[in-house]
Scaffold this active site. Structure first.
Site, PDB file in Angstrom:
ATOM      1  NE  ARG A 275      38.287  42.518  29.443  1.00 38.53           N
ATOM      2  CZ  ARG A 275      38.703  42.219  30.687  1.00 38.53           C
ATOM      3  NH1 ARG A 275      39.835  42.732  31.152  1.00 38.53           N
ATOM      4  NH2 ARG A 275      37.999  41.426  31.441  1.00 38.53           N
TER       5      ARG A 275
ATOM      6  CB  ALA B 229      38.104  22.518  28.095  1.00 39.10           C
TER       7      ALA B 229
ATOM      8  N   GLY C  44      32.019  27.336  33.477  1.00 37.26           N
ATOM      9  CA  GLY C  44      32.741  28.229  32.560  1.00 37.26           C
ATOM     10  C   GLY C  44      33.985  28.849  33.138  1.00 37.26           C
ATOM     11  CB  THR C  45      35.859  29.060  35.949  1.00 39.30           C
ATOM     12  OG1 THR C  45      37.142  29.512  36.398  1.00 39.30           O
ATOM     13  CG2 THR C  45      35.360  27.962  36.862  1.00 39.30           C
ATOM     14  CB  SER C  46      40.459  27.792  32.914  1.00 42.68           C
ATOM     15  OG  SER C  46      40.870  29.006  33.516  1.00 42.68           O
TER      16      SER C  46
ATOM     17  CB  ALA D  24      27.213  27.593  30.539  1.00 44.94           C
TER      18      ALA D  24
ATOM     19  CB  CYS E 274      39.956  57.607  42.685  1.00 48.62           C
ATOM     20  SG  CYS E 274      41.484  58.398  43.177  1.00 48.62           S
TER      21      CYS E 274
ATOM     22  CG  ASN F   8      35.023  24.213  31.069  1.00 52.44           C
ATOM     23  OD1 ASN F   8      35.224  24.166  29.837  1.00 52.44           O
ATOM     24  ND2 ASN F   8      35.729  24.974  31.862  1.00 52.44           N
TER      25      ASN F   8
ATOM     26  CG  HIS G 182      38.042  38.229  40.011  1.00 55.02           C
ATOM     27  ND1 HIS G 182      38.132  37.184  39.116  1.00 55.02           N
ATOM     28  CD2 HIS G 182      38.568  37.771  41.170  1.00 55.02           C
ATOM     29  CE1 HIS G 182      38.705  36.140  39.718  1.00 55.02           C
ATOM     30  NE2 HIS G 182      38.966  36.474  40.972  1.00 55.02           N
TER      31      HIS G 182
END
Ligand code: BV8
Length: 253
Positions: free
Chosen positions: A74, A222, A194-196, A238, A131, A220, A123
């Protein structure tokens, strides 16, 4: 005039009157940069894994090599990606309002690479490596000089290098939570982009803002659990919708 065009004009007029705009983004805003969204089917080697099953301390404990390699894959995708017009439009929007809070669930750093400042990373960041026991940041040249999957930690002989992200079951950084809570409590216009709207505590921010009477804009393609609370719904990518909002705002003079 289409319904989308009417909504964009109404949103621009509301932005013009706003005193504090809060924007919360999810992985959908990076989709047009070529980064698969968090729950979109993983590709290639990773398609047999669910992200939620890999993004946990337990998964890292059980199989550090697989988890480390997933993040390396990623991180490589993120390194090859570039911010898209959606990220850029948010940089401009921040310049057009008295107070602007950008809170992201994303770990890809694309908002900052687009030029956004003061980005709150709920996040953490996939760019950062820490570490596993002391959580101190491990710099890149240690990792380059001490390859491994994962490399061991320079700070603790029992520690390993791990991505500087917040895994499921881990607490969010206190400063990020505090910044988000303050923005939720004081914004008069909340953008969910852009978030579910499935991951807590981020998923509750839009509801809390709406409970206080803030107007909510959802961008979005959806529907999400926040959709019923939205004053305006833009079922658009977006990267299309945000530049059109900025254009309509500038047309208002
Ligand atoms: C916490 C970093 C408490 C890693 C991520 C049991 C135990 C503990 C906690 C829980 C539990 N049960 C539930 C919880 C809470 C849990 C949670 O919410 N679980 C969910 C699955 C139910 N939350 C947590 O664990 C959080 N911590 O609660 O701590 C605590 C307190 C004290 C002590 C101990 C614990 C931590 C959550 C953080 C997890 N980490 N990321 C990594 O990235 O690898 S979350 C991950 O999901 C990403 O950050 C992602 O951003 C985020 C949200 O997903 P979305 O961004 O919304 O992405 P998704 O794919 O779902 O949707 C994309 C959307 O974009 C779609 O709607 C699509 O339509 C749209 N879209 C697509 N293209 C576009 C578009 N939109 C616009 N334009 C486009 N072009």
């Amino acid at each position: 005039m289409t319904e989308t065009a009417r909504n964009i004009e109404a949103i621009a007029a509301r932005v013009k009157q706003a005193s504090h705009v809060m924007v919360m983004t999810g992985s959908g805003i990076s989709a047009e940069s070529g980064i698969p969204t968090f729950r979109e089917a993983q590709t290639g080697l990773w398609e047999k894994f669910r992200p939620e099953d890999l993004a946990t301390p337990e998964a890292f404990e059980r199989d550090p090599e697989t988890v480390w390699k997933w993040y390396e894959w990623r991180r490589d995708l993120v390194g090859k990606a570039a911010p898209n017009p959606g990220h850029g439009a948010l940089v401009t929007l921040a310049e057009r309002v008295p107070l602007f809070s950008l809170i992201t669930q994303n770990v890809d750093g694309l908002h900052q690479r687009a030029g956004s400042t003061g980005v709150v990373e709920l996040h953490g960041s996939i760019i950062r490596t820490i570490c596993s026991s002391t959580r101190r940041v491990i710099d890149r040249d240690w990792l380059d000089a001490n390859p491994g999957s994962p490399p061991r930690s320079p700070y603790d002989p029992h520690g390993l290098a791990r991505p500087g992200v917040v895994w499921f079951g881990e607490p969010l950084p206190a400063d990020a939570i505090d910044a988000a809570a303050l923005a939720v409590a004081t914004c008069d216009l909340f953008f969910s982009i852009g978030t579910s709207g499935l991951v807590e505590p981020a998923a509750s921010f839009g509801h809390a803002a709406a409970d206080r009477g803030a107007h909510v804009v959802e961008i979005n393609p959806a529907p999400t659990p926040l959709s019923p609370r939205a004053t305006w719904l833009l079922r658009e990518p977006a990267g299309d919708a945000l530049p059109r909002i900025v254009e309509a705002l500038d047309a208002l003079g």
